[in-house]
Design a protein around this motif. Structure first.
Motif, PDB file in Angstrom:
ATOM      1  N   GLU A 159       0.804  -1.228   0.000  1.00  0.00           N
ATOM      2  CA  GLU A 159       0.000   0.000   0.000  1.00  0.00           C
ATOM      3  C   GLU A 159       0.833   1.274   0.000  1.00  0.00           C
ATOM      4  O   GLU A 159       0.557   2.197  -0.774  1.00  0.00           O
ATOM      5  N   ALA A 160       1.836   1.357   0.848  1.00  0.00           N
ATOM      6  CA  ALA A 160       2.633   2.582   0.925  1.00  0.00           C
ATOM      7  C   ALA A 160       3.332   2.879  -0.403  1.00  0.00           C
ATOM      8  O   ALA A 160       3.334   4.018  -0.878  1.00  0.00           O
ATOM      9  N   LEU A 185       1.160   6.383  -7.081  1.00  0.00           N
ATOM     10  CA  LEU A 185      -0.031   7.045  -7.609  1.00  0.00           C
ATOM     11  C   LEU A 185       0.035   8.558  -7.402  1.00  0.00           C
ATOM     12  O   LEU A 185      -0.371   9.325  -8.280  1.00  0.00           O
ATOM     13  N   SER A 186       0.561   8.986  -6.265  1.00  0.00           N
ATOM     14  CA  SER A 186       0.700  10.428  -6.042  1.00  0.00           C
ATOM     15  C   SER A 186       1.718  11.036  -6.999  1.00  0.00           C
ATOM     16  O   SER A 186       1.499  12.119  -7.547  1.00  0.00           O
ATOM     17  N   GLY A 245       1.986  17.577  -2.141  1.00  0.00           N
ATOM     18  CA  GLY A 245       2.216  17.520  -0.700  1.00  0.00           C
ATOM     19  C   GLY A 245       2.450  16.100  -0.218  1.00  0.00           C
ATOM     20  O   GLY A 245       3.297  15.856   0.645  1.00  0.00           O
ATOM     21  N   GLU A 246       1.696  15.141  -0.777  1.00  0.00           N
ATOM     22  CA  GLU A 246       1.889  13.733  -0.419  1.00  0.00           C
ATOM     23  C   GLU A 246       3.279  13.249  -0.823  1.00  0.00           C
ATOM     24  O   GLU A 246       3.965  12.576  -0.056  1.00  0.00           O
ATOM     25  N   ASN A 302      10.303  13.418   2.686  1.00  0.00           N
ATOM     26  CA  ASN A 302      10.853  13.769   4.003  1.00  0.00           C
ATOM     27  C   ASN A 302      11.054  12.518   4.847  1.00  0.00           C
ATOM     28  O   ASN A 302      12.057  12.366   5.521  1.00  0.00           O
ATOM     29  N   GLU A 303      10.083  11.617   4.806  1.00  0.00           N
ATOM     30  CA  GLU A 303      10.167  10.383   5.589  1.00  0.00           C
ATOM     31  C   GLU A 303      11.323   9.509   5.100  1.00  0.00           C
ATOM     32  O   GLU A 303      12.044   8.912   5.887  1.00  0.00           O
ATOM     33  N   ALA A 304      11.489   9.429   3.795  1.00  0.00           N
ATOM     34  CA  ALA A 304      12.477   8.531   3.221  1.00  0.00           C
ATOM     35  C   ALA A 304      13.901   9.085   3.337  1.00  0.00           C
ATOM     36  O   ALA A 304      14.841   8.350   3.634  1.00  0.00           O
ATOM     37  N   ALA A 305      14.049  10.377   3.100  1.00  0.00           N
ATOM     38  CA  ALA A 305      15.398  10.941   3.050  1.00  0.00           C
ATOM     39  C   ALA A 305      15.946  11.265   4.436  1.00  0.00           C
ATOM     40  O   ALA A 305      17.125  11.047   4.705  1.00  0.00           O
TER      41      ALA A 305
END
Length: 115
Positions: free
Chosen positions: A39-40, A46-47, A101-102, A108-111
């Motif tokens: 899902e993630a 998709l975003s 924004g998504e 931000n979460e990944a880097a």
């Protein structure tokens, strides 16, 4: 008495429109390939695709209207109807800014470099 495609400025504009179309097509293929992913990963793909598609739709629609001048926005011209449909599609399931924004939040979460 001159073919409109003989004007260099118009040819460059059409080439840019074609490039946006191909970028959008490639991103739609990418999103389709990710439909069976977790899902993630699927939501991220998709975003990303929605951002590229939204930018491409707006660019191609606006350039088409510009190429055709005043007639490009009249109801008698088919291009105006396509532009309206592209605008509607761009806002369906979250507009481009929402998906940007998504994508940004997931970057931000990944880097981890923006914290």
């Amino acid at each position: 008495g001159v073919v409109i495609a003989s004007f260099q400025a118009l040819r460059h504009r059409v080439a840019d429109m074609k490039m946006q179309l191909e970028l959008a097509r490639s991103m739609s293929y990418y999103a389709t390939l990710k439909l069976n992913a977790p899902e993630a990963e699927r939501r991220q793909a998709l975003s990303r695709a929605k951002v590229q598609l939204g930018n491409a739709m707006r660019f191609v629609g606006q350039q088409s209207v510009q190429l055709h001048g005043g007639i490009g926005v009249t109801d008698e011209y088919a291009g105006s109807h396509y532009f309206k449909k592209l605008t509607q599609l761009e806002m369906t399931y979250g507009d481009t800014l929402h998906h940007l924004g998504e994508v940004s939040a997931r970057m931000n979460e990944a880097a981890g470099v923006f914290a």
